[in-house]
Design a protein around this motif. Structure first.
Motif, PDB file in Angstrom:
ATOM      1  N   PRO A 142      -8.448 -68.158  -0.345  1.00 10.23           N
ATOM      2  CA  PRO A 142      -8.522 -66.320  -0.527  1.00 10.23           C
ATOM      3  C   PRO A 142     -10.933 -65.957  -1.943  1.00 10.23           C
ATOM      4  CG  PRO A 142      -6.901 -67.224  -1.016  1.00 10.23           C
ATOM      5  CD  PRO A 142      -7.664 -68.571  -0.828  1.00 10.23           C
ATOM      6  N   CYS A 143     -11.406 -65.286  -1.332  1.00  9.62           N
ATOM      7  CA  CYS A 143     -11.938 -65.104  -2.231  1.00  9.62           C
ATOM      8  C   CYS A 143     -12.775 -63.958  -1.953  1.00  9.62           C
ATOM      9  CB  CYS A 143     -13.265 -65.926  -0.607  1.00  9.62           C
ATOM     10  SG  CYS A 143     -12.900 -65.229   1.122  1.00  9.62           S
ATOM     11  N   GLY A 144     -14.213 -63.651  -2.256  1.00 11.96           N
ATOM     12  CA  GLY A 144     -13.899 -62.310  -2.398  1.00 11.96           C
ATOM     13  C   GLY A 144     -14.884 -61.505  -1.527  1.00 11.96           C
ATOM     14  N   GLY A 145     -15.361 -62.312  -0.411  1.00 19.68           N
ATOM     15  CA  GLY A 145     -16.539 -61.724   0.452  1.00 19.68           C
ATOM     16  C   GLY A 145     -16.889 -62.980   1.400  1.00 19.68           C
ATOM     17  N   ILE A 146     -17.460 -62.509   2.516  1.00 25.13           N
ATOM     18  CA  ILE A 146     -17.393 -63.746   3.524  1.00 25.13           C
ATOM     19  C   ILE A 146     -19.132 -62.884   4.266  1.00 25.13           C
ATOM     20  CG2 ILE A 146     -17.657 -65.728   5.323  1.00 25.13           C
ATOM     21  CD1 ILE A 146     -14.930 -65.811   4.587  1.00 25.13           C
ATOM     22  N   VAL A 147     -19.967 -63.809   4.042  1.00 24.40           N
ATOM     23  CA  VAL A 147     -21.275 -63.538   4.461  1.00 24.40           C
ATOM     24  C   VAL A 147     -21.788 -64.492   5.485  1.00 24.40           C
ATOM     25  CG1 VAL A 147     -22.879 -63.293   2.733  1.00 24.40           C
ATOM     26  CG2 VAL A 147     -23.775 -62.158   4.282  1.00 24.40           C
ATOM     27  N   ASN A 166     -10.891 -65.875  14.222  1.00 23.43           N
ATOM     28  CA  ASN A 166     -10.833 -66.863  12.984  1.00 23.43           C
ATOM     29  C   ASN A 166     -10.592 -66.615  11.303  1.00 23.43           C
ATOM     30  OD1 ASN A 166      -9.316 -68.053  15.419  1.00 23.43           O
ATOM     31  ND2 ASN A 166     -10.445 -69.400  15.772  1.00 23.43           N
ATOM     32  N   ILE A 167     -11.825 -66.379  11.189  1.00 23.07           N
ATOM     33  CA  ILE A 167     -11.865 -66.681   9.443  1.00 23.07           C
ATOM     34  C   ILE A 167     -11.780 -64.819   9.300  1.00 23.07           C
ATOM     35  CG2 ILE A 167     -14.335 -66.021   7.854  1.00 23.07           C
ATOM     36  CD1 ILE A 167     -16.264 -68.281   9.539  1.00 23.07           C
ATOM     37  N   VAL A 168     -12.314 -64.084   9.835  1.00 23.15           N
ATOM     38  CA  VAL A 168     -11.350 -62.102   9.859  1.00 23.15           C
ATOM     39  C   VAL A 168     -10.510 -62.610   9.945  1.00 23.15           C
ATOM     40  CG1 VAL A 168     -12.031 -59.665  10.943  1.00 23.15           C
ATOM     41  CG2 VAL A 168     -14.079 -61.557  10.324  1.00 23.15           C
ATOM     42  N   LYS A 169      -9.627 -62.573  10.376  1.00 25.84           N
ATOM     43  CA  LYS A 169      -8.221 -62.708  10.927  1.00 25.84           C
ATOM     44  C   LYS A 169      -7.594 -63.978   9.640  1.00 25.84           C
ATOM     45  CE  LYS A 169      -6.786 -64.982  14.770  1.00 25.84           C
ATOM     46  NZ  LYS A 169      -6.406 -65.399  15.896  1.00 25.84           N
ATOM     47  N   LYS A 170      -7.956 -64.821   9.210  1.00 26.46           N
ATOM     48  CA  LYS A 170      -7.703 -64.884   7.774  1.00 26.46           C
ATOM     49  C   LYS A 170      -8.065 -64.492   6.633  1.00 26.46           C
ATOM     50  CE  LYS A 170      -7.562 -69.734   9.796  1.00 26.46           C
ATOM     51  NZ  LYS A 170      -8.168 -70.791   9.997  1.00 26.46           N
ATOM     52  N   HIS A 171      -8.531 -63.630   6.666  1.00 28.59           N
ATOM     53  CA  HIS A 171      -9.317 -63.095   4.925  1.00 28.59           C
ATOM     54  C   HIS A 171      -8.642 -61.031   5.034  1.00 28.59           C
ATOM     55  CE1 HIS A 171     -11.102 -66.303   3.724  1.00 28.59           C
ATOM     56  NE2 HIS A 171     -11.361 -67.352   4.499  1.00 28.59           N
ATOM     57  N   VAL A 176     -15.470 -58.972   5.270  1.00 29.66           N
ATOM     58  CA  VAL A 176     -16.574 -60.445   5.833  1.00 29.66           C
ATOM     59  C   VAL A 176     -17.771 -59.385   6.726  1.00 29.66           C
ATOM     60  CG1 VAL A 176     -16.631 -62.212   7.896  1.00 29.66           C
ATOM     61  CG2 VAL A 176     -14.122 -62.084   6.952  1.00 29.66           C
ATOM     62  N   ILE A 177     -18.355 -59.992   6.608  1.00 37.83           N
ATOM     63  CA  ILE A 177     -19.901 -59.230   7.032  1.00 37.83           C
ATOM     64  C   ILE A 177     -20.557 -60.493   7.844  1.00 37.83           C
ATOM     65  CG2 ILE A 177     -22.449 -58.529   6.726  1.00 37.83           C
ATOM     66  CD1 ILE A 177     -21.377 -57.955   3.880  1.00 37.83           C
ATOM     67  N   ILE A 178     -20.839 -59.862   8.892  1.00 37.31           N
ATOM     68  CA  ILE A 178     -21.219 -61.181  10.568  1.00 37.31           C
ATOM     69  C   ILE A 178     -23.028 -60.328  10.205  1.00 37.31           C
ATOM     70  CG2 ILE A 178     -21.306 -62.047  12.291  1.00 37.31           C
ATOM     71  CD1 ILE A 178     -19.383 -62.914  10.209  1.00 37.31           C
ATOM     72  N   TYR A 197     -10.360 -55.498  13.428  1.00 39.52           N
ATOM     73  CA  TYR A 197     -10.427 -55.229  12.674  1.00 39.52           C
ATOM     74  C   TYR A 197     -10.688 -54.927  11.484  1.00 39.52           C
ATOM     75  CZ  TYR A 197      -9.391 -60.222  14.386  1.00 39.52           C
ATOM     76  OH  TYR A 197      -8.218 -60.708  15.194  1.00 39.52           O
ATOM     77  N   ASP A 198     -10.537 -54.229  10.706  1.00 41.49           N
ATOM     78  CA  ASP A 198     -10.699 -53.060  10.162  1.00 41.49           C
ATOM     79  C   ASP A 198     -11.658 -53.940   8.248  1.00 41.49           C
ATOM     80  OD1 ASP A 198      -8.623 -53.627   7.464  1.00 41.49           O
ATOM     81  OD2 ASP A 198      -7.768 -52.383   7.790  1.00 41.49           O
ATOM     82  N   ASN A 199     -11.841 -55.091   8.034  1.00 36.15           N
ATOM     83  CA  ASN A 199     -12.168 -55.813   7.559  1.00 36.15           C
ATOM     84  C   ASN A 199     -13.681 -56.498   7.784  1.00 36.15           C
ATOM     85  OD1 ASN A 199     -10.597 -57.708   8.667  1.00 36.15           O
ATOM     86  ND2 ASN A 199     -10.990 -59.095   7.091  1.00 36.15           N
ATOM     87  N   LEU A 200     -13.841 -55.802   8.603  1.00 37.69           N
ATOM     88  CA  LEU A 200     -15.604 -56.911   9.770  1.00 37.69           C
ATOM     89  C   LEU A 200     -16.345 -55.747  10.315  1.00 37.69           C
ATOM     90  CD1 LEU A 200     -16.724 -58.819  11.254  1.00 37.69           C
ATOM     91  CD2 LEU A 200     -16.105 -58.054  12.719  1.00 37.69           C
ATOM     92  N   LEU A 201     -17.762 -55.548   9.314  1.00 37.74           N
ATOM     93  CA  LEU A 201     -18.860 -55.415   9.417  1.00 37.74           C
ATOM     94  C   LEU A 201     -20.145 -56.538   9.831  1.00 37.74           C
ATOM     95  CD1 LEU A 201     -19.639 -52.650   7.863  1.00 37.74           C
ATOM     96  CD2 LEU A 201     -21.107 -53.796   6.324  1.00 37.74           C
ATOM     97  N   VAL A 202     -20.477 -55.639  11.301  1.00 33.40           N
ATOM     98  CA  VAL A 202     -21.160 -56.053  12.297  1.00 33.40           C
ATOM     99  C   VAL A 202     -23.002 -55.521  11.681  1.00 33.40           C
ATOM    100  CG1 VAL A 202     -22.165 -57.030  13.645  1.00 33.40           C
ATOM    101  CG2 VAL A 202     -20.014 -56.861  12.890  1.00 33.40           C
ATOM    102  N   VAL A 203     -23.684 -56.419  11.322  1.00 32.81           N
ATOM    103  CA  VAL A 203     -24.774 -56.357  10.572  1.00 32.81           C
ATOM    104  C   VAL A 203     -26.054 -56.465  11.442  1.00 32.81           C
ATOM    105  CG1 VAL A 203     -26.811 -55.336   8.588  1.00 32.81           C
ATOM    106  CG2 VAL A 203     -24.387 -55.386   7.902  1.00 32.81           C
ATOM    107  N   ARG A 204     -26.598 -55.199  11.890  1.00 25.82           N
ATOM    108  CA  ARG A 204     -28.317 -55.747  12.828  1.00 25.82           C
ATOM    109  C   ARG A 204     -29.289 -54.753  12.531  1.00 25.82           C
ATOM    110  NH1 ARG A 204     -27.618 -55.971  18.223  1.00 25.82           N
ATOM    111  NH2 ARG A 204     -25.028 -56.537  19.366  1.00 25.82           N
ATOM    112  N   THR A 205     -30.356 -54.965  13.060  1.00 22.88           N
ATOM    113  CA  THR A 205     -31.848 -54.447  12.762  1.00 22.88           C
ATOM    114  C   THR A 205     -32.489 -54.495  14.254  1.00 22.88           C
ATOM    115  OG1 THR A 205     -33.493 -54.875  11.201  1.00 22.88           O
ATOM    116  CG2 THR A 205     -32.452 -57.000  12.528  1.00 22.88           C
ATOM    117  N   PHE A 206     -33.853 -53.518  14.016  1.00 27.96           N
ATOM    118  CA  PHE A 206     -34.353 -53.383  14.955  1.00 27.96           C
ATOM    119  C   PHE A 206     -35.450 -53.925  14.875  1.00 27.96           C
ATOM    120  CE2 PHE A 206     -33.504 -48.264  16.780  1.00 27.96           C
ATOM    121  CZ  PHE A 206     -32.072 -48.732  16.315  1.00 27.96           C
TER     122      PHE A 206
END
Ligand code: PMP
Length: 353
Positions: A142-147, A166-171, A176-178, A197-206
């Motif tokens: 268990p942790c405060g977040g993952i990136v 698998n990581i997102v599911k366990k937390h 969890v930020i990808i 999954y409502d705990n997943l955030l995917v970050v992208r860039t131009f």
């Protein structure tokens, strides 16, 4: 007597790659060697001078709609910011608010620990294995977040979507930020998992695949509730983060998908050609799925090659720390012509030792 210095928020800042003023072959900051779509140029020149008199759209509606349509998600699933650095910093501030540590790899984007320090977020770095791969079992507690970036930087190694699922599911207890800054160069996106999954955030860039580092556009895709929390933090900090010209340029880039795909393919082909040349010269590297190669020579030291290349007007990135990567160079992919000059110079350097 106490000094005001005791109350300063002191930080060790992130060090960006050099931006030399002279003309060099610049393979040090993972920029795209091609310009953005001509439609971007047109959109920028079409912005009326009078439009700059007014504040930009604080909701960035046109850009958000274009991004949402492109990825087949709702507008409420999208958050935009001034480059993905801005989006990531805002995400750290919004979601990493626990006493438990946030986990990220020990060799990764070196801004993560800077934001964590700035925002006083506890963190724990998880070491990559001896082949520079992420060990998923390290992320089980268990942790405060993952990136985690996918592909990771500066290694360029990508993992499949199931690895992150698998990581997102366990937390369920944390976000969890990808960080998909380089995903377009040949790996699979986790965006589809956002529906599940409502705990997943995917970050992208131009900045990389869309060749618009100078514009500063980043975005996040996540559950509507996550995006609402992010927006609330953003509007409590600075409502007008993105300017009118950039908003128009971003929409135009998305509209020119064939140009986007054509240039992506060019970068990927040049990367594969460069890998072969590097092997011939005695370099080894993890199999990169990004627009850079993280390479080490069998006998010549990276710091020496770095300095010699610089003398020849070719800039690559060298990280003296941590120790484990101090003999590697991170080489961004340029045009075919630039990479030919690079390989020719590199060959002279290696043979001259
Ligand atoms: N994530 C990673 C892994 C990066 O390498 C970079 C580029 N330095 C960023 C995010 C930030 O890119 P930008 O702010 O230009 O979108």
């Amino acid at each position: 007597m106490t000094s005001w210095k005791e109350n300063v928020r002191e930080v060790v800042p992130y060090t960006p790659g050099e931006q030399p003023k002279t003309k060099v072959i610049k393979l040090n900051t993972n920029e795209n060697p091609y310009p953005p779509s001509p439609l971007v140029g047109k959109a920028i020149s079409d912005v009326k001078l009078d439009a700059l008199r007014k504040y930009p759209d604080p909701n960035c509606s046109n850009l958000i709609s274009a991004i949402a349509d492109y990825h087949g998600v709702d507008k409420e699933n999208v958050f935009v910011g001034v480059g993905s650095d801005d989006v990531l910093a805002m995400s750290f501030l919004t979601f990493f608010n626990s006493n438990k540590p946030v986990f990220f790899p020990d060799i990764t984007y070196s801004f993560y620990d800077v934001w964590a320090d700035l925002f006083r977020i506890p963190y724990e770095k998880k070491s990559l294995d001896e082949t520079f791969k992420i060990k998923p079992e390290d992320y089980d507690e268990p942790c405060g977040g993952i990136v985690i970036p996918n592909p990771n930087a500066p290694t360029g190694i990508a993992e499949p979507v199931s690895f992150f699922e698998n990581i997102v599911k366990k937390h369920p207890e944390c976000i969890v930020i990808i960080d998909e800054a380089y995903v377009d160069f040949g790996s699979m996106s986790c965006i589809d998992l956002v529906r599940k999954y409502d705990n997943l955030l995917v970050v992208r860039t131009f900045s990389k695949s869309r060749a618009m580092a100078g514009n500063r556009i980043g975005y996040a895709i996540g559950d509507k509730e996550l995006i609402k929390y992010l927006s609330d933090c953003k509007f409590s900090f600075n409502s007008y983060t993105m300017d009118t010209i950039t908003l128009a340029a971003g929409v135009a880039s998305i509209q020119d998908d064939s140009y986007f795909k054509e240039k992506l393919e060019a970068v990927i082909n040049t990367r594969e050609w460069t890998k072969k040349q590097l092997s011939t010269l005695g370099f080894t590297y993890p199999d990169s799925k990004s627009n850079f190669i993280f390479a080490k020579h069998e006998s010549v030291e990276a710091s020496y090659i770095f300095e010699e290349l610089k003398k020849a007007g070719i800039y690559v990135r060298y990280f003296s720390k941590p120790e484990r990567i101090s003999n590697y160079l991170r080489i961004s992919i340029g045009t075919d012509e630039e990479m030919q000059v690079f390989i020719d110079e590199l060959s002279k350097i290696i043979k001259g030792v």
